[in-house]
Design a protein around this motif. Structure first.
Motif, PDB file in Angstrom:
ATOM      1  N   GLY A  87      35.777   0.776  28.515  1.00  0.00           N
ATOM      2  CA  GLY A  87      35.437   2.050  27.887  1.00  0.00           C
ATOM      3  C   GLY A  87      36.278   3.192  28.419  1.00  0.00           C
ATOM      4  O   GLY A  87      36.995   3.061  29.414  1.00  0.00           O
ATOM      5  N   LYS A  88      36.212   4.332  27.733  1.00  0.00           N
ATOM      6  CA  LYS A  88      36.936   5.523  28.175  1.00  0.00           C
ATOM      7  C   LYS A  88      36.340   6.037  29.470  1.00  0.00           C
ATOM      8  O   LYS A  88      35.121   6.070  29.634  1.00  0.00           O
ATOM      9  CB  LYS A  88      36.877   6.614  27.100  1.00  0.00           C
ATOM     10  N   VAL A  89      37.216   6.455  30.394  1.00  0.00           N
ATOM     11  CA  VAL A  89      36.741   6.931  31.691  1.00  0.00           C
ATOM     12  C   VAL A  89      37.473   8.213  32.097  1.00  0.00           C
ATOM     13  O   VAL A  89      38.602   8.474  31.665  1.00  0.00           O
ATOM     14  CB  VAL A  89      36.924   5.875  32.805  1.00  0.00           C
ATOM     15  N   THR A  90      36.798   8.983  32.926  1.00  0.00           N
ATOM     16  CA  THR A  90      37.401  10.134  33.607  1.00  0.00           C
ATOM     17  C   THR A  90      37.356   9.841  35.101  1.00  0.00           C
ATOM     18  O   THR A  90      36.331   9.417  35.627  1.00  0.00           O
ATOM     19  CB  THR A  90      36.641  11.432  33.306  1.00  0.00           C
ATOM     20  N   ILE A  91      38.478  10.064  35.771  1.00  0.00           N
ATOM     21  CA  ILE A  91      38.604   9.810  37.210  1.00  0.00           C
ATOM     22  C   ILE A  91      38.700  11.161  37.904  1.00  0.00           C
ATOM     23  O   ILE A  91      39.421  12.062  37.438  1.00  0.00           O
ATOM     24  CB  ILE A  91      39.850   8.958  37.493  1.00  0.00           C
ATOM     25  N   PHE A  92      37.998  11.306  39.025  1.00  0.00           N
ATOM     26  CA  PHE A  92      37.851  12.643  39.599  1.00  0.00           C
ATOM     27  C   PHE A  92      37.681  12.567  41.115  1.00  0.00           C
ATOM     28  O   PHE A  92      37.136  11.609  41.655  1.00  0.00           O
ATOM     29  CB  PHE A  92      36.614  13.317  38.975  1.00  0.00           C
ATOM     30  N   ARG A  93      38.115  13.623  41.788  1.00  0.00           N
ATOM     31  CA  ARG A  93      37.895  13.761  43.229  1.00  0.00           C
ATOM     32  C   ARG A  93      37.790  15.236  43.588  1.00  0.00           C
ATOM     33  O   ARG A  93      38.652  16.042  43.219  1.00  0.00           O
ATOM     34  CB  ARG A  93      39.045  13.136  44.021  1.00  0.00           C
ATOM     35  N   LEU A  94      36.711  15.603  44.268  1.00  0.00           N
ATOM     36  CA  LEU A  94      36.657  16.887  44.950  1.00  0.00           C
ATOM     37  C   LEU A  94      37.386  16.678  46.268  1.00  0.00           C
ATOM     38  O   LEU A  94      36.876  16.008  47.177  1.00  0.00           O
ATOM     39  CB  LEU A  94      35.207  17.313  45.191  1.00  0.00           C
ATOM     40  N   SER A  95      38.578  17.227  46.358  1.00  0.00           N
ATOM     41  CA  SER A  95      39.476  16.949  47.477  1.00  0.00           C
ATOM     42  C   SER A  95      39.470  18.110  48.462  1.00  0.00           C
ATOM     43  O   SER A  95      39.394  19.275  48.067  1.00  0.00           O
ATOM     44  CB  SER A  95      40.894  16.721  46.942  1.00  0.00           C
ATOM     45  N   TYR A  96      39.571  17.761  49.743  1.00  0.00           N
ATOM     46  CA  TYR A  96      39.595  18.805  50.775  1.00  0.00           C
ATOM     47  C   TYR A  96      40.673  18.491  51.807  1.00  0.00           C
ATOM     48  O   TYR A  96      40.834  17.343  52.235  1.00  0.00           O
ATOM     49  CB  TYR A  96      38.246  18.911  51.483  1.00  0.00           C
TER      50      TYR A  96
END
Length: 445
Positions: A361-370
């Motif tokens: 399926g369609k996906v979104t990949i994400f990271r709150l990066s610090y």
């Protein structure tokens, strides 16, 4: 319908055409009520600061997560200044179109929105701006997106992440500067003693933890309730669920190895899977920002279970990458042909873990990066492929929207953390809007 609580403030002055303005107000109120779970608004257009103040005094604002401030006509900055005296919720400034061109300027709504936006920016209050009439599709889409983002911002300010044990040695990316996190997003951290949790979990009476096994049996293929590691999974999960409820925790970051294997005699993976499936996002290796990343994806996708994994493989010919982890993944993410399958940790050979390939399926990949330079957001898009399970544990092959090899080198050059959150939805635009709203650099790859 968006799960949100909106305060709708229609603002105008009697020197303008309030007959046209009343129609705008009525249409706007109808659409907001059809779109949002809860909408609070006055009976008509508020035409003085005194009327606004009286109305605000009658409203229970504690549960409001977004303010829709509509410049039905021009109004000066006193109105919005009065609103933000007592409310910290993000504001959507809404200007509408002039009903006719030629002759009298009947609403002057756009100037009202301009004046309001100036005050909000000057006073560093979070806001966004939308333009259009309530029956316009584009306007409705923008409003709906911004309401979702505002709901997220509000909920992050009230989010507590339970950190169960310190991160493993050398896992610097799992750590957090609490003061900077509080300043950037409002998220709070609650440390939880891992070894005290182990001891308390083992002492729980059987009637308390048996329901967790029963629940897991309904969703996990091949779960053996007589296995000692299944018992330990149920005990620890039950203890943590009680603690989460008592302390109003919205997500957890858990130190999984080596302590779980040595002290509890079981893997942490199944607890992470069970909690995430139940709506409490859970990251391994005490990855605090990983847990927050999962929370953000869950909120913006309408409650869908996210996944957290390492980027472990690239196939240039297919323009794909594989995200993997030892055995944690919400049950509902499993490929439908196999379901969520019980397994053992691929390195420690100890249960209980999940062992399955994720669904397509369609996906979104994400990271709150610090990093020491501050916060940033990473946003990528792709298509989870209907591929065989790549590695023992849980994994998913994703064909990226952009060039996979170039993306890989960019990720390494930019020094992003090795844990990536993923959700089965296309919410990249919402994440970009979120980044703009909170003033965090957003990197889209």
């Amino acid at each position: 319908m968006v799960t949100t609580s909106v305060l709708y403030l229609p603002i105008g002055r009697k020197t303008f055409d309030l007959q046209v303005g009343q129609n705008i107000f009525e249409q706007s109120a109808v659409w907001l009520k059809e779109t949002c779970a809860t909408v609070c608004h006055p009976d008509g257009i508020l035409t003085s600061v005194e009327e606004l103040e009286t109305f605000l005094e009658s409203v229970e604002t504690k549960e409001i997560d977004t303010i829709v401030y509509q410049s039905v006509t021009f109004a000066d900055g006193e109105f919005i200044a009065k609103v933000i005296e007592s409310m910290d919720q993000p504001v959507i400034v809404w200007s509408v179109r002039e009903p006719s061109v030629g002759g009298r300027l009947r609403l002057n709504s756009l100037t009202g929105g301009n004046s309001t936006s100036h005050v909000l920016r000057d006073r560093k209050h979070p806001f966004s701006f939308v333009f259009g009439n309530p029956d316009e599709d584009k306007l409705q889409t923008l409003l709906k997106q911004q309401i979702q983002v505002n709901r997220l911002i509000w909920s992050l300010k009230r989010l507590t992440i339970g950190v169960v044990g310190e991160h493993p040695a050398g896992f610097f990316f799992s750590d957090v500067n609490e003061e900077q996190l509080q300043s950037a997003l409002g998220v709070k951290i609650l440390p939880i003693d891992l070894y005290q949790a182990f001891e308390a979990a083992k002492k729980l009476p059987e009637e308390e933890w048996k329901p967790v096994i029963h629940q897991a049996e309904q969703q996990v293929v091949g779960l053996n309730r007589s296995d000692e590691t299944v018992k330990r999974f149920a005990q620890f999960t039950t203890y943590l669920q009680k603690y989460i409820g008592e302390h109003q925790i919205g997500g957890v970051a858990i130190r999984c190895w080596p302590d779980f294997f040595i002290e509890l005699g079981a893997a942490a993976c199944s607890t992470l899977s069970h909690l995430t499936e139940g709506g409490v996002v859970s990251s391994c290796e005490s990855d605090i920002h990983g847990s927050i990343s999962m929370y953000i994806l869950r909120e913006l996708s309408g409650g869908k279970a996210p996944y957290l994994g390492d980027l472990v493989h690239i196939d240039e010919a297919k323009n794909s990458v594989v995200f993997w982890h030892c055995g944690a993944g919400a049950y509902s993410l499993a490929h439908p042909e196999t379901g969520a399958t019980a397994g053992v940790h691929p390195n420690r050979k100890m249960g209980l873990t999940m062992d399955f390939g994720l669904k397509a399926g369609k996906v979104t990949i994400f990271r709150l990066s610090y990093s020491q330079q501050g916060y940033r957001l990473l946003v990528m898009k792709g298509e989870a492929l209907d591929s065989p399970q790549a590695f023992d544990g849980t994994s998913v092959e994703v064909k990226l929207t952009n060039h996979a090899e170039e993306t890989l080198y960019r990720l390494m050059k930019e020094g992003f953390e090795p844990h990536y959150a993923l959700v089965y939805d296309d919410i990249a635009d919402l994440l970009v809007k979120f980044g703009k709203q909170v003033g965090i650099e957003t990197v889209v790859l």
